[in-house]
Write an enzyme that holds these catalytic residues in place. Sequence first.
Site, mmCIF file in Angstrom:
data_model
loop_
_atom_site.group_PDB
_atom_site.id
_atom_site.type_symbol
_atom_site.label_atom_id
_atom_site.label_comp_id
_atom_site.label_asym_id
_atom_site.label_seq_id
_atom_site.Cartn_x
_atom_site.Cartn_y
_atom_site.Cartn_z
ATOM 1 N N ARG A 119 0.793 -1.175 0.021
ATOM 2 C CA ARG A 119 -0.074 -0.090 -0.261
ATOM 3 C C ARG A 119 0.975 1.309 0.247
ATOM 4 O O ARG A 119 0.495 2.305 -0.670
ATOM 5 C CB ARG A 119 -0.934 0.019 1.244
ATOM 6 C CG ARG A 119 -2.260 -0.837 0.940
ATOM 7 C CD ARG A 119 -2.274 -2.055 0.218
ATOM 8 N NE ARG A 119 -3.290 -2.766 0.200
ATOM 9 C CZ ARG A 119 -3.805 -3.452 0.997
ATOM 10 N NH1 ARG A 119 -3.419 -3.903 2.085
ATOM 11 N NH2 ARG A 119 -4.931 -4.242 0.801
ATOM 12 N N ASP A 148 -0.032 -6.036 -3.766
ATOM 13 C CA ASP A 148 -1.576 -5.967 -3.595
ATOM 14 C C ASP A 148 -2.076 -5.100 -4.879
ATOM 15 O O ASP A 148 -1.318 -4.703 -5.866
ATOM 16 C CB ASP A 148 -1.672 -5.411 -2.325
ATOM 17 C CG ASP A 148 -2.913 -5.635 -1.586
ATOM 18 O OD1 ASP A 148 -4.095 -5.778 -2.291
ATOM 19 O OD2 ASP A 148 -2.809 -6.402 -0.638
ATOM 20 N N HIS A 219 -6.358 -9.620 -4.857
ATOM 21 C CA HIS A 219 -5.446 -8.499 -4.596
ATOM 22 C C HIS A 219 -4.355 -8.333 -5.794
ATOM 23 O O HIS A 219 -3.182 -8.116 -5.467
ATOM 24 C CB HIS A 219 -4.773 -8.867 -3.165
ATOM 25 C CG HIS A 219 -5.766 -8.418 -2.003
ATOM 26 N ND1 HIS A 219 -6.085 -7.329 -1.510
ATOM 27 C CD2 HIS A 219 -6.645 -9.344 -1.461
ATOM 28 C CE1 HIS A 219 -6.978 -7.298 -0.640
ATOM 29 N NE2 HIS A 219 -7.498 -8.602 -0.380
ATOM 30 N N ASP A 282 -6.516 -14.451 0.177
ATOM 31 C CA ASP A 282 -7.684 -13.947 0.686
ATOM 32 C C ASP A 282 -8.548 -12.986 -0.065
ATOM 33 O O ASP A 282 -8.011 -12.546 -1.030
ATOM 34 C CB ASP A 282 -7.075 -12.981 1.992
ATOM 35 C CG ASP A 282 -6.156 -12.092 1.509
ATOM 36 O OD1 ASP A 282 -5.249 -12.185 0.675
ATOM 37 O OD2 ASP A 282 -6.476 -10.691 1.851
ATOM 38 N N GLU A 283 -9.772 -12.678 0.293
ATOM 39 C CA GLU A 283 -10.483 -11.933 -0.169
ATOM 40 C C GLU A 283 -10.632 -11.965 -1.744
ATOM 41 O O GLU A 283 -10.605 -11.049 -2.586
ATOM 42 C CB GLU A 283 -10.331 -10.695 0.178
ATOM 43 C CG GLU A 283 -10.417 -10.475 1.645
ATOM 44 C CD GLU A 283 -9.989 -8.940 2.286
ATOM 45 O OE1 GLU A 283 -10.763 -8.635 3.215
ATOM 46 O OE2 GLU A 283 -9.015 -8.374 1.706
ATOM 47 N N TRP A 349 -7.061 -15.123 9.910
ATOM 48 C CA TRP A 349 -7.174 -13.941 10.492
ATOM 49 C C TRP A 349 -8.638 -13.778 10.452
ATOM 50 O O TRP A 349 -8.913 -12.456 11.308
ATOM 51 C CB TRP A 349 -6.627 -13.160 9.108
ATOM 52 C CG TRP A 349 -7.399 -13.037 7.699
ATOM 53 C CD1 TRP A 349 -7.530 -14.170 6.926
ATOM 54 C CD2 TRP A 349 -8.255 -12.001 7.312
ATOM 55 N NE1 TRP A 349 -8.329 -13.767 5.932
ATOM 56 C CE2 TRP A 349 -8.827 -12.662 6.125
ATOM 57 C CE3 TRP A 349 -8.956 -10.954 7.676
ATOM 58 C CZ2 TRP A 349 -9.737 -12.001 5.277
ATOM 59 C CZ3 TRP A 349 -9.616 -10.204 7.023
ATOM 60 C CH2 TRP A 349 -10.350 -10.921 5.760
ATOM 61 N N TYR A 374 -4.404 -7.244 14.585
ATOM 62 C CA TYR A 374 -4.499 -6.284 13.399
ATOM 63 C C TYR A 374 -4.272 -4.841 14.094
ATOM 64 O O TYR A 374 -4.950 -4.064 14.417
ATOM 65 C CB TYR A 374 -5.997 -6.330 12.749
ATOM 66 C CG TYR A 374 -5.926 -7.175 11.647
ATOM 67 C CD1 TYR A 374 -5.254 -8.385 11.720
ATOM 68 C CD2 TYR A 374 -6.461 -6.918 10.530
ATOM 69 C CE1 TYR A 374 -5.096 -9.377 10.820
ATOM 70 C CE2 TYR A 374 -6.548 -7.738 9.277
ATOM 71 C CZ TYR A 374 -5.883 -8.868 9.372
ATOM 72 O OH TYR A 374 -5.924 -9.915 8.527
ATOM 73 N N ASP A 376 -2.925 -2.196 12.879
ATOM 74 C CA ASP A 376 -3.571 -1.052 11.995
ATOM 75 C C ASP A 376 -4.668 -0.667 12.562
ATOM 76 O O ASP A 376 -5.182 0.426 12.201
ATOM 77 C CB ASP A 376 -3.273 -1.431 10.413
ATOM 78 C CG ASP A 376 -4.432 -2.386 10.050
ATOM 79 O OD1 ASP A 376 -4.113 -3.734 10.738
ATOM 80 O OD2 ASP A 376 -5.138 -2.467 9.202
ATOM 81 N N TRP A 415 -1.219 -3.595 8.397
ATOM 82 C CA TRP A 415 -1.810 -3.311 7.233
ATOM 83 C C TRP A 415 -1.411 -1.907 7.022
ATOM 84 O O TRP A 415 -1.470 -1.091 7.824
ATOM 85 C CB TRP A 415 -3.177 -3.721 6.851
ATOM 86 C CG TRP A 415 -3.399 -5.187 6.951
ATOM 87 C CD1 TRP A 415 -3.912 -5.839 8.038
ATOM 88 C CD2 TRP A 415 -3.127 -6.091 6.093
ATOM 89 N NE1 TRP A 415 -4.021 -7.032 7.705
ATOM 90 C CE2 TRP A 415 -3.477 -7.187 6.562
ATOM 91 C CE3 TRP A 415 -2.531 -5.879 4.660
ATOM 92 C CZ2 TRP A 415 -3.214 -8.551 5.720
ATOM 93 C CZ3 TRP A 415 -2.361 -7.089 3.953
ATOM 94 C CH2 TRP A 415 -2.832 -8.384 4.562
ATOM 95 N N GLU A 417 -2.689 0.742 4.769
ATOM 96 C CA GLU A 417 -3.394 1.875 3.959
ATOM 97 C C GLU A 417 -3.356 3.341 4.886
ATOM 98 O O GLU A 417 -2.982 4.384 4.051
ATOM 99 C CB GLU A 417 -4.865 1.643 3.953
ATOM 100 C CG GLU A 417 -5.230 0.431 3.047
ATOM 101 C CD GLU A 417 -5.234 -0.866 3.646
ATOM 102 O OE1 GLU A 417 -4.422 -1.132 4.761
ATOM 103 O OE2 GLU A 417 -6.081 -1.811 3.217
HETATM 104 C C1 ACM Z 1 -6.781 -9.894 5.227
HETATM 105 O O1 ACM Z 1 -6.781 -9.161 5.976
HETATM 106 N N1 ACM Z 1 -7.621 -9.621 4.059
HETATM 107 C C2 ACM Z 1 -5.770 -11.100 5.248
#
Ligand code: ACM
Length: 481
Positions: A119, A148, A219, A282-283, A349, A374, A376, A415, A417
């Site tokens: 990021r 990402d 991602h 992920d995602e 996670w 987390y 962040d 993370w 951002e």
């Molecule tokens: C994540 O927070 N998407 C691993």
Amino acid sequence: MIPQVASFTPGEGLFPLDRRARVTGPHAATARDLLGLAPDGDGPGEIVLRLVDDPSLGDEGYTLAVTPEGATIAAAGAAGLRWGVQTLRQLRGPGGVPCCAVRDVPRYAWRGVMIDVARWWRPVSFLRAYVDLLALHKFNVLHLHLTDDQGWRFEVRAHPRLTAVGAQRAESPAGHARDGRFDGTPHGGFYTQRELRDLVAYAAARGVTVVPEIEFPGHSQAAIAACPWLGHPAAEPVRVRTSWGISTHVLNVSDRAAGFARDVLDELCEVFPSRFVHIGGDEVRGDEWATSPEAARRVASAGLSGPAALLGWWGRLLADHLRGLGRRAVAWDDMLDHDPPEDMAIMAWRGVDRVEAVLRAGHDVVAAPHTHTYLDYAESDGPGEPVSIAGPLPLETVYGYDAGDRVLGMQAQLWGEYLPTRERFDYNAFPRLCAVAEAAWSSGRDLGDFTRRLTAHLPLLDGLGVGYRRPHHEGAPHVHL
Ligand code: ACM
């Protein structure tokens, strides 16, 4: 000391450790370096490093004995010796080191911190400083989130466009993503393989393994912007993503995309010798696979239940290739629902219950529940906290997390951002990383005692220039992004 040692017996007197102390035994140069001692010191005072055959210390345990004349650190290998030196470093006060006997072994084999360099690109000097801070707290894994939607940071010789195009974005969000404002300023940067090899060596000398992560197959918008043949022909051409949040663009399932993934992993493994390689997972948004004729053909030829199962197809392909290179894949827990190979480790996670689910499925698990790790997330919901993605996640909650005895280990996530600068990063990372360090290393837990030790520990962080958040500060005015 943070993390708390397994056993501490106070003695009488003080070892007046100064720059001239002599250091002998294996890894003496590293010890001198960590303690800030002269390279040719010949006393008074001696620090003896000794390898011993004591299976009860495991790979990373050590003993430390401090007398008025010096200190002796004993361990089965380099890792234990280094952690013993870090303990000595933490025990050192203005007058020297109090005499004592320490015996210490870690609770978990994997004590990690994830840093997101996708990021926001961060200078190598930042990463080295964090390697030092991790080692001070006996973390042994630096997980680098290298790619990402918003940037690709790893030089790949076979695909130079990944960094020529994928490492740059036109602008970045200003303020919270939901505000929809942008800074109008290009951002970019990547790491050469040489820079990363140097970082790996620097970390290894301090007992920290760098585990790289390349995000497959989601991602991945930066990779698709650089190499459009990785994406879906029906989609509009994409740029490196400028907003936060998750792209709907994912890698296609062509043989060419599979070959690309193998090329990237081959070069990644040349640079990073770690046993584990993180493949993301992920995602992953299924929109494009659901409408792609190529995806339908792959579903049919691989005998899959439907397009959603293509995540598992990707996971098995990547894990098989890594196995052939003598490595093991680790993936985010989304992969657990898609038939991962037995030897794939899973980073849980999505919650504490996901840790349990991974254990039930019989995989090695690194506990990384967002509810506790987390960092962040904002620490409080006070009005003065800087912009962040979620929260609150107070120090006490982080400290209170017990991942149980069956996990491979645990890990903190940072993370990126809303942490664009070293100042913002430090503020979120510390002192909560101290709490994770103790939860990962120490077997017991005592919040009152931890809080007292933390107060005594903070001057060490001050001396290292860490811009930590003062504990129990209620969100005093802070510069907003
Ligand atoms: C994540 O927070 N998407 C691993």
